[in-house]
Design a protein around this motif. Structure first.
Motif, PDB file in Angstrom:
ATOM      1  N   ILE A 220       0.849  -1.203   0.000  1.00 42.01           N
ATOM      2  CA  ILE A 220       0.000   0.000   0.000  1.00 42.01           C
ATOM      3  C   ILE A 220       0.883   1.251   0.000  1.00 42.01           C
ATOM      4  O   ILE A 220       0.654   2.203  -0.751  1.00 42.01           O
ATOM      5  N   GLU A 223       2.597   1.750  -3.391  1.00 36.93           N
ATOM      6  CA  GLU A 223       1.648   2.276  -4.380  1.00 36.93           C
ATOM      7  C   GLU A 223       1.336   3.755  -4.105  1.00 36.93           C
ATOM      8  O   GLU A 223       1.239   4.561  -5.028  1.00 36.93           O
ATOM      9  N   ALA A 224       1.210   4.099  -2.820  1.00 38.22           N
ATOM     10  CA  ALA A 224       1.006   5.516  -2.471  1.00 38.22           C
ATOM     11  C   ALA A 224       2.212   6.336  -2.919  1.00 38.22           C
ATOM     12  O   ALA A 224       2.055   7.444  -3.449  1.00 38.22           O
ATOM     13  N   ARG A 226       4.143   5.736  -5.420  1.00 38.61           N
ATOM     14  CA  ARG A 226       4.064   5.877  -6.875  1.00 38.61           C
ATOM     15  C   ARG A 226       3.090   6.992  -7.262  1.00 38.61           C
ATOM     16  O   ARG A 226       3.389   7.841  -8.098  1.00 38.61           O
ATOM     17  N   MET A 227       1.919   7.006  -6.624  1.00 37.86           N
ATOM     18  CA  MET A 227       0.936   8.037  -6.958  1.00 37.86           C
ATOM     19  C   MET A 227       1.466   9.433  -6.601  1.00 37.86           C
ATOM     20  O   MET A 227       1.290  10.387  -7.359  1.00 37.86           O
ATOM     21  N   LEU A 228       2.101   9.541  -5.435  1.00 38.21           N
ATOM     22  CA  LEU A 228       2.608  10.852  -5.002  1.00 38.21           C
ATOM     23  C   LEU A 228       3.696  11.361  -5.941  1.00 38.21           C
ATOM     24  O   LEU A 228       3.750  12.544  -6.271  1.00 38.21           O
ATOM     25  N   LEU A 230       4.125  10.557  -9.111  1.00 38.93           N
ATOM     26  CA  LEU A 230       3.570  10.885 -10.422  1.00 38.93           C
ATOM     27  C   LEU A 230       2.842  12.232 -10.377  1.00 38.93           C
ATOM     28  O   LEU A 230       2.920  13.025 -11.308  1.00 38.93           O
ATOM     29  N   LYS A 231       2.157  12.481  -9.266  1.00 37.65           N
ATOM     30  CA  LYS A 231       1.509  13.791  -9.126  1.00 37.65           C
ATOM     31  C   LYS A 231       2.565  14.894  -9.126  1.00 37.65           C
ATOM     32  O   LYS A 231       2.412  15.917  -9.790  1.00 37.65           O
ATOM     33  N   TYR A 247       7.976  11.138   1.785  1.00 35.20           N
ATOM     34  CA  TYR A 247       7.130   9.970   2.092  1.00 35.20           C
ATOM     35  C   TYR A 247       7.885   8.670   1.807  1.00 35.20           C
ATOM     36  O   TYR A 247       7.963   7.781   2.658  1.00 35.20           O
TER      37      TYR A 247
END
Lengths: 306, 365
Positions: A220, A223-224, A226-228, A230-231, A247
């Motif tokens: 989890i 994956e978080a 990765r999202m952070l 990419l943003k 993070y």
């Protein structure tokens, strides 16, 4: 808001995935049990095919470049990707790659330096580059699973670039976050493959809830991460970049210990690739001052100076 | 990939902010102090929700024929979507009976899910619904039921196949709470006045037409509803708002220059943003009509972590504020942070699901 890759990004990452599926990217124990293998042949093919230029293309952009860094870092071979894909397109001049980067003239060995052709130096006010001539770099023996080296920095021929150092710092934070998140993802997949198969007490290790829960939390958080990142790659805001790096640097150590815990003694051997990811993560989690430094940078961006 | 809001989304957000600015009373924190099950907040909600409905902000995501505006998921995901499932699975008669009141903001529902021996293992529930002619007779007990004392209707799960019927025997009933044989007892709790209850069903007779979907369909419907409930409330947004209030308070005391405090605030913020993006992935899938996978399980665990970090930050650096009337929202947030890992499926159940479905790890023996 649309959180899947666009058509061009999907095509780009599909082709990248095919290239990274090559046997050249697989783990082989290095000669004399060396701690890393540089994927020179694969690196060359990625460069020939223009993969490192994605950030400059409108439909691919920095998101694709960061996603590429994340994917490449998952491989057990080391390939310099973060600086090439996220910094190089914005330097305003040609810079032969691979690249190595030093911030604020930090002392000590620099990762990728022994294979690099250009060194980028970022300080408070300036961004400078120097081409590295043959024989100028001394490789340093280290635990980190990167080619590490030193160079007489004063003796290099530096050129100052017409690019804001703040912007380069943001790009470098994103690149480092992408590389660290990718390293952790590569290690996770390796550990998952092991605990699905390894039998103890007549059942797979991965069927024990104590193992499942910790690996789920790790997954989890990765994956978080990765999202952070990419943003941050899309916004290129100092706030998002500091958050993404802080993070993933914060979780890296605990996640890394978990991976070794579940790999048991096999993870201590140099026959298994886990150490490659572990020791890259060890370096990256401390890069640019580590999680504390990134967190303080974020706090200043969001809530103002102390 | 695009992390930016569209102009329409931003305008919609602004419209909601303007509405709240003009309609929320100055003493909102006092009203909300004892939670959504309290008399104060219920009285307020029964006035406020019809205003939301009049402004088109209560159920904009519902189909147009039931009073909604069929707006896309990004605009409305903060709303309680499990009730929308009535529109998905219900009969026309049920829709005519329940939807107008829900759409006008006058309905209060409770969920009859958990039982004394069926918590995380919800499928083992034992409340029985026995078919007798055109009716069902319901006997059993529910527990931890939020808002039961105030609710007009209950979304009730019961077993129709005998005591060991399992998932395939579960059916859903829409039961008026004033039906004879229903007894509600409030359970004094940490998390707000009137929030959790025991509900006893003794020979409760309901018409067969009150069954939602078919016998045996209940588990599928409820799985869908829980997937929505897991991310239905944007708790990371509450966490972010509380964190900003805590930082403002620390700044006003001159205590926000310490590096330790600043780094801890940043870590809590990072956890909130991580949770936000994982929840957004769930909404993004809905917006693109991609069948839901495991995103909600990942998101829910991340939300729990974020809530805890925000609360810990406040309790570590503003311990006195948790007993002052001037900071009621900190206290409310702390109470929510405890319940957030339990409601809508315990956090550990999410980890089980992530392990099996996302990581493809084998089941235990």
């Amino acid at each position: 808001m649309r959180l899947d890759y666009n058509e061009d990004q999907t095509t780009f990452l599909t082709f990248l995935g095919q290239m990274l599926a090559s046997s050249e990217a697989e783990f082989r124990a290095a000669e004399d049990w060396g701690r890393y293998e540089y994927g020179a042949a694969l690196d060359a093919r990625l460069e020939e095919n223009g993969f490192f230029d994605a950030a400059a293309e409108e439909e691919l952009g920095t998101v694709a470049a960061a996603a590429m860094t994340y994917e490449v870092a998952q491989k057990p071979v080391a390939i310099e990707c973060g600086a090439s894909s996220l910094l190089r397109p914005f330097l305003g001049r040609e810079a032969p790659r691979p690249l190595a980067v030093v911030l604020d003239d930090a002392p000590g060995a620099i990762r990728y330096l022994p294979v690099a052709r250009t060194l980028i130096s970022v300080s408070d006010k300036t961004v400078r580059v120097a081409e590295l001539t043959e024989g100028s770099v001394s490789e340093v023996e280290s635990l980190y699973a990167y080619p590490m080296g030193t160079v007489d920095r004063k003796a290099l021929s530096w050129s100052e670039l017409d690019v804001a150092s703040d912007r380069v710092r943001v790009l470098w934070r994103v690149a480092t976050a992408a590389e660290l998140a990718g390293v952790l993802k590569g290690a996770l997949e390796s550990v998952l493959a092991y605990v699905r198969e390894r039998q103890q007490f007549g059942r797979p290790l991965g069927s024990f809830q104590a193992v499942q829960h910790r690996l789920s939390i790790n997954a989890i958080e990765i994956e978080a991460s990765r999202m952070l990142l990419l943003k941050a790659a899309q916004s290129l805001s100092a706030e998002d970049a500091a958050l993404a790096l802080g993070y993933v640097q914060k979780i890296a150590s605990r996640v890394g210990y978990d991976f070794h815990q579940f790999m048991g003694a096999m993870g201590l051997t140099l026959e298994h690739p886990l150490h490659r990811w572990t020791y890259r993560a060890r370096l990256l989690r401390a890069d640019q001052g580590g999680s504390s430094s990134a967190s303080l940078a974020y706090a200043s961006e969001r809530w103002g100076a102390p | 990939m695009d992390f930016n809001w569209t102009h329409q989304d931003s305008a919609y957000r602004q419209r909601i902010r303007d509405f709240l600015q003009s309609e929320l009373p100055a003493n909102w924190a006092d009203i909300a102090r004892f939670g959504p099950g309290s008399e104060e907040q219920t009285e307020f909600s029964l006035q406020f929700c019809p205003k939301l409905a009049d402004a088109g902000l209560l159920i904009p995501h519902w189909p147009e024929q039931w009073g909604g505006a069929a707006r896309p998921p990004w605009e409305h995901f903060i709303l309680g979507e499990e009730m929308w499932r009535v529109g998905e699975f219900g009969s026309d008669e049920q829709k005519r009976q329940y939807i107008p009141e829900m759409a006008s903001g006058k309905a209060i529902w409770c969920q009859g899910f958990s039982e004394p021996n069926a918590g995380s293992d919800l499928a083992s529930l034992r409340t029985r619904a026995v078919r007798e002619g055109d009716n069902y007779v319901i006997n059993g007990q529910k527990i931890w039921t939020s808002y039961a004392a105030l609710a007009g209707q209950c979304f009730l799960l019961a077993q129709t196949d005998g005591p060991d019927g399992g998932r395939s025997g579960i059916a859903i009933f829409l039961v008026p709470m004033d039906t004879p044989g229903i007894e509600v007892r409030a359970i004094p709790s940490l998390i707000g006045h009137g929030d959790i209850h025991e509900v006893f069903f003794t020979d409760v007779c309901v018409p067969a037409s009150s069954r939602l979907g078919e016998e045996g369909e209940g588990w599928n419907i409820i799985s869908y509803a829980l997937a929505n409930e897991r991310v239905g409330i944007p708790r990371y947004e509450m966490g972010t708002a509380e964190l900003d209030r805590m930082v403002a308070e620390l700044k006003s005391r001159g205590s926000f220059s310490d590096s330790v405090v600043r780094a801890r605030a940043a870590e809590a913020a990072a956890a909130c943003e991580a949770a936000r993006l994982l929840v957004y992935r769930v909404v993004d899938g809905r917006a693109r009509n991609v069948p839901p996978a495991n995103e909600a399980n990942l998101a829910r665990y991340a939300v729990v972590t974020a809530e805890h970090l925000v609360t810990d930050f406040g309790m570590d650096f503003l311990p006195d504020s948790f007993s002052e009337r001037s900071h009621l929202s900190f206290l409310s947030h702390h109470e929510r942070a405890i319940v957030t890992g339990i409601a809508a499926g315990a956090a550990e159940i999410q980890l089980n699901l992530v392990a099996r479905r996302e990581l493809d790890l084998p089941r235990g023996s």
